[in-house]
Structures are given as C-alpha cells and as structure tokens.
Write an enzyme that holds these catalytic residues in place. Sequence first.
Site, short mmCIF file in Angstrom:
data_model
loop_
_atom_site.label_atom_id
_atom_site.label_comp_id
_atom_site.label_asym_id
_atom_site.label_seq_id
_atom_site.Cartn_x
_atom_site.Cartn_y
_atom_site.Cartn_z
N ARG A 48 -17.00 -21.49 1.86
CA ARG A 48 -16.37 -20.56 0.99
C ARG A 48 -15.60 -21.27 -0.01
NH1 ARG A 48 -13.72 -16.24 5.51
NH2 ARG A 48 -15.65 -15.37 6.27
N ASP A 159 -2.47 -5.29 2.99
CA ASP A 159 -3.27 -6.47 3.15
C ASP A 159 -2.67 -7.50 2.72
OD1 ASP A 159 -6.23 -6.51 4.64
OD2 ASP A 159 -5.90 -8.27 3.36
C1 LIG Z 1 -11.37 -7.77 9.83
S1 LIG Z 1 -10.06 -6.95 8.71
C2 LIG Z 1 -9.86 -5.54 9.62
C3 LIG Z 1 -9.83 -4.26 8.89
C4 LIG Z 1 -9.65 -2.95 9.41
N1 LIG Z 1 -8.18 -3.07 9.94
C5 LIG Z 1 -10.60 -2.53 10.45
O1 LIG Z 1 -10.51 -2.73 11.67
O2 LIG Z 1 -11.67 -2.22 10.05
C6 LIG Z 1 -8.71 -8.02 8.78
C7 LIG Z 1 -7.69 -8.18 7.65
O3 LIG Z 1 -6.62 -8.62 8.07
C8 LIG Z 1 -6.01 -9.31 6.75
N2 LIG Z 1 -5.26 -10.32 7.03
C9 LIG Z 1 -5.37 -11.66 7.47
N3 LIG Z 1 -4.03 -12.25 7.54
C10 LIG Z 1 -3.23 -11.61 7.12
C11 LIG Z 1 -1.77 -11.78 7.06
N4 LIG Z 1 -1.27 -12.72 7.40
N5 LIG Z 1 -1.11 -10.59 6.49
C12 LIG Z 1 -1.75 -9.38 6.10
N6 LIG Z 1 -3.00 -9.09 6.39
C13 LIG Z 1 -3.69 -10.24 6.82
C14 LIG Z 1 -7.31 -9.80 6.07
O4 LIG Z 1 -7.28 -10.13 4.75
C15 LIG Z 1 -8.30 -8.70 6.65
O5 LIG Z 1 -8.52 -7.67 5.30
#
Ligand SMILES: C[S@@+](CC[C@H](N)C(=O)[O-])C[C@H]1O[C@@H](n2cnc3c(N)ncnc32)[C@H](O)[C@@H]1O
Length: 290
Positions: A48, A159
């Site tokens: 990545r 996010d």
């Molecule tokens: C797999 S996605 C889930 C999206 C949606 N909630 C769903 O279930 O379809 C996880 C998201 O968490 C966000 N994320 C990861 N670490 C984070 C943090 N420290 N603070 C806020 N968001 C975070 C990522 O950028 C990502 O977009």
Amino acid sequence: MSNREEAEALPDVGLRMTESDFRKLSAFIHQVCGISLSDQKRTMLESRLQKRLRALGMASFREYCAHVTSDAEDESERIRMIDLVTTNKTDFFREANHLHYLVDKALPPAVAAGWGTSRPLSVWSAGCSTGEEPYTLAMVLSEFAESVPGFRFDILGTDISTRVLEAARRAVYDSDKIAPVPMPIRRKYLLRSRDRESGAVRIVPELRSLVRFRRLNFLESDFGLREPMDVVFCRNVIIYFDKPTQETILCRIARHVTPGGYVFMGHSETLFGLRVPLVQVAPTVYRKQA
Ligand SMILES: C[S@@+](CC[C@H](N)C(=O)[O-])C[C@H]1O[C@@H](n2cnc3c(N)ncnc32)[C@H](O)[C@@H]1O
C-alpha cells in the site's frame, strides 16, 4: 552522490520494508489512528505504501519512516498515510437486520417518547467510509418518516480518512455498488449520472442535505461533538483495534450517546469482556443505560 541520488539509481527492489521499518511504522500507525497491524500485515502495508514512496521519490522505507514520523513534518503526510492504511470496505444496506431492528424495534417506543418529533433524531455513522452507511440510514429513515407525521432526523458521518470523506460528500457511486438497494428505494433516492454510459448514480440532493460529513479520529480525546447522539452505527471499525483501544474508544463514543440511545456494532464484533457503559439488547445491538 547524495543518499537520495544513489538510491534513485537502484531498481524497485530497494522498496522493501524491513522488519525494523515495519515495527516503526506499525507502532506509529497504532499511535496516530489506533489500528493494530499484526506481522501478517507487513506485505499489505508494504504494497500500500510503495506507490507513495515512489511518488515522493524516496528510495527506502527507512527514509519514509523518518519523513512521516518527523515532528517537523506537517500533518499532510500522516493524513495521506492514513488514507492508504485504512480499510474502507462498505456497502449500501450492509447487515440489513440492523436496519429492520432500528425501524421495527428501536424507533417506535423512542418516537412515542418524543425522539424525532419533539426534536430531530440525531444519528451518527461513526467510521462512515465512502458514505454508503449514512446514505442507507437516510433512505431508511426517510421511508420511516412517511408513516410518522412530524418525524425529523439528521445524520452525521465521520471518518479519519479524508479520501473516503471526499467520496462520501460527492455521493456518486458505480452501478455495481447499488445492487443491494431495493428497487423502489433506488427509484426514489438515486439519480442516473449525467454520463449515462458510465452507469454511475448520485444520491438525490434532498437526501444529501440530511447528511453532514466531517473528519474525526477516535484516538483524539475530544471528538468536538456538541449534540448527543440517539443512534450510533459504529460497524466494522473496532475490529482493527486492540482490546484496550476498543475499550477507550467505545467509552468515548458512549459519552456522546443519549441515555437510552442505541449503538449498533458490526456482526463480527463483540463488546464481551470490555468495560463499557453499554448493555446488549440484541445480537450486536447495545443501549446506553438510561
Ligand atoms: C471497514 S470501514 C466500515 C464502514 C461502515 N461502517 C460499514 O460497516 O460498512 C472502517 C472505517 O473506519 C475508519 N477508521 C479507522 N480508524 C479510524 C479512527 N481512528 N478514527 C475514525 N475512523 C477510523 C476507516 O477509515 C474506515 O473507513
């Protein structure tokens, strides 16, 4: 020859992440966004970030580590790195039984108590990725509102990744992404893109106006949220964190939940063993004690 010039003369085999680079970078990632990367994730992280190193003209991960972790470095490289290391998989109408639970079980008594009628229902998609989750909630709640006079709501999507937030605000989706959206809902809330050939769709403006997006890192102690949240969807987010981080984050999230408010977690996530002020009311559905 400077180090950079010497390295640029090398082929790409130079862009290998050593164990020491991985240790430093994964510790830094854990520190800035809480994501825990096991040893098995080394190749994923390497691939990545390789493109980013090339874009920066860097010839080694060692150089990149020094650059991104440097105190003098402004936040922009960290933000770019986070964009690359987060996993953003999401879908419209994902884990749909949560949506049924919300509409059939959670909302009727809440509405009877004035939620959404004496004031708008506040809904938070915490870790909203590219917007499919908050827009799904906007569709489902708009449908609910049709049978409940005076029902209003607003949705906040947050996010850590600026890249996904840009996509969420744009609200344009490829045709294959809309497959899970039921046909009558599609007709009502999705517009064909001007470029008909592309098959892309855009969320209608009336629905877009019900959803706000902003950047929020769960690792920051102050989330900057003023209003309490009645319903929180924090799904498929905590799986990337270790247990102590999960506990810290969920306690912070819970602080922003209205007493009696709902927290929906992903289907593969459990709060079992975590000391958080949330009580389970259905599989992966929790409430803050009133
Ligand atoms: C797999 S996605 C889930 C999206 C949606 N909630 C769903 O279930 O379809 C996880 C998201 O968490 C966000 N994320 C990861 N670490 C984070 C943090 N420290 N603070 C806020 N968001 C975070 C990522 O950028 C990502 O977009």
